[in-house]
Design a protein around this motif. Structure first.
Motif, PDB file in Angstrom:
ATOM      1  N   ARG A  98       0.829  -1.195   0.000  1.00 25.05           N
ATOM      2  CA  ARG A  98       0.000   0.000   0.000  1.00 25.05           C
ATOM      3  C   ARG A  98       0.864   1.245   0.000  1.00 25.05           C
ATOM      4  O   ARG A  98       1.945   1.263   0.585  1.00 25.05           O
ATOM      5  N   ILE A  99       0.352   2.301  -0.625  1.00 28.18           N
ATOM      6  CA  ILE A  99       1.051   3.581  -0.607  1.00 28.18           C
ATOM      7  C   ILE A  99       0.789   4.212   0.760  1.00 28.18           C
ATOM      8  O   ILE A  99      -0.371   4.297   1.182  1.00 28.18           O
TER       9      ILE A  99
ATOM     10  N   ARG B 178      -0.108   6.737   3.669  1.00 32.86           N
ATOM     11  CA  ARG B 178      -1.081   7.827   3.621  1.00 32.86           C
ATOM     12  C   ARG B 178      -0.387   9.186   3.471  1.00 32.86           C
ATOM     13  O   ARG B 178      -0.860  10.066   2.756  1.00 32.86           O
TER      14      ARG B 178
ATOM     15  N   ILE C  18       2.356  10.017   1.926  1.00 29.55           N
ATOM     16  CA  ILE C  18       2.800  10.262   0.555  1.00 29.55           C
ATOM     17  C   ILE C  18       1.614  10.662  -0.316  1.00 29.55           C
ATOM     18  O   ILE C  18       1.700  11.593  -1.116  1.00 29.55           O
ATOM     19  N   ASN C  19       0.496   9.966  -0.139  1.00 31.60           N
ATOM     20  CA  ASN C  19      -0.701  10.269  -0.917  1.00 31.60           C
ATOM     21  C   ASN C  19      -1.212  11.675  -0.600  1.00 31.60           C
ATOM     22  O   ASN C  19      -1.567  12.437  -1.509  1.00 31.60           O
ATOM     23  N   GLU C  20      -1.248  12.029   0.690  1.00 34.62           N
ATOM     24  CA  GLU C  20      -1.709  13.363   1.089  1.00 34.62           C
ATOM     25  C   GLU C  20      -0.799  14.448   0.536  1.00 34.62           C
ATOM     26  O   GLU C  20      -1.274  15.483   0.064  1.00 34.62           O
ATOM     27  N   ARG C  21       0.510  14.217   0.581  1.00 29.96           N
ATOM     28  CA  ARG C  21       1.460  15.205   0.054  1.00 29.96           C
ATOM     29  C   ARG C  21       1.259  15.391  -1.438  1.00 29.96           C
ATOM     30  O   ARG C  21       1.274  16.507  -1.950  1.00 29.96           O
ATOM     31  N   ARG C  22       1.018  14.274  -2.164  1.00 29.40           N
ATOM     32  CA  ARG C  22       0.793  14.352  -3.608  1.00 29.40           C
ATOM     33  C   ARG C  22      -0.447  15.191  -3.901  1.00 29.40           C
ATOM     34  O   ARG C  22      -0.429  16.074  -4.766  1.00 29.40           O
ATOM     35  N   LEU C  23      -1.532  14.953  -3.175  1.00 25.50           N
ATOM     36  CA  LEU C  23      -2.761  15.709  -3.390  1.00 25.50           C
ATOM     37  C   LEU C  23      -2.587  17.187  -3.028  1.00 25.50           C
ATOM     38  O   LEU C  23      -3.109  18.074  -3.715  1.00 25.50           O
TER      39      LEU C  23
ATOM     40  N   LYS D 253      -0.643  18.833  -5.743  1.00 26.67           N
ATOM     41  CA  LYS D 253      -1.508  18.961  -6.916  1.00 26.67           C
ATOM     42  C   LYS D 253      -2.417  20.181  -6.801  1.00 26.67           C
ATOM     43  O   LYS D 253      -2.601  20.947  -7.746  1.00 26.67           O
TER      44      LYS D 253
END
Length: 145
Positions: free
Chosen positions: A116-117, A119, A121-126, A129
């Motif tokens: 799983r990625i 959380r 990393i995913n939040e930083r990407r969003l 963006k």
């Protein structure tokens, strides 16, 4: 095969048995000189993969499966004609056959375990963006004239 550098090791202690290798020689195609019409320098090496006892049964089945498109009646054929001397072509064909069998008998790769990625990393990407979209929206040029 006097003078040859065999036995050709496939992997570990398993090697190609000299008795099971079938050699055939013919004239190489392409340009040459005075020597070309008299020497049989092209080498065709045949190995009966289906009937061999030299390979462990698991390896044999794996190789038969992976090399199915290259086999004719369970026999694997390798040709070599890049060198001018028959001896070097024999060496090349035997090494090529051993490499082909080593690759075909290799165990299958371990299956990839999906991860799983995280959380964060995913939040930083969003977040990045959203920031980028704000920057681009700011360039829209409202009110510029």
């Amino acid at each position: 095969m006097d003078g040859m550098s065999g036995p050709y090791v496939i992997r570990g202690s398993v090697s190609l048995p000299e008795a099971e290798l079938m050699w055939r020689f013919s004239r190489s195609s392409g340009p040459g000189g005075q020597h070309v019409n008299t020497s049989d320098s092209q080498v065709e090496l045949r190995f009966d993969l289906a009937g061999t006892q030299a390979l462990p049964e698991v390896w044999k089945q794996r190789a038969l499966e992976r090399l199915a498109s290259r086999l004719v009646d369970g026999v694997l054929t390798v040709r070599s004609s890049e060198h001018r001397s028959q001896w070097r072509n024999r060496e090349t064909a035997a090494v090529r056959l051993a490499a082909l069998l080593a690759e075909a008998t290799a165990p299958p790769p371990k299956p990839r375990t999906p991860t799983r990625i995280p959380r964060g990393i995913n939040e930083r990407r969003l977040r990045e963006k959203k920031q980028r979209s704000e920057t681009k929206r700011g360039r829209a040029g409202q009110g510029w004239t």
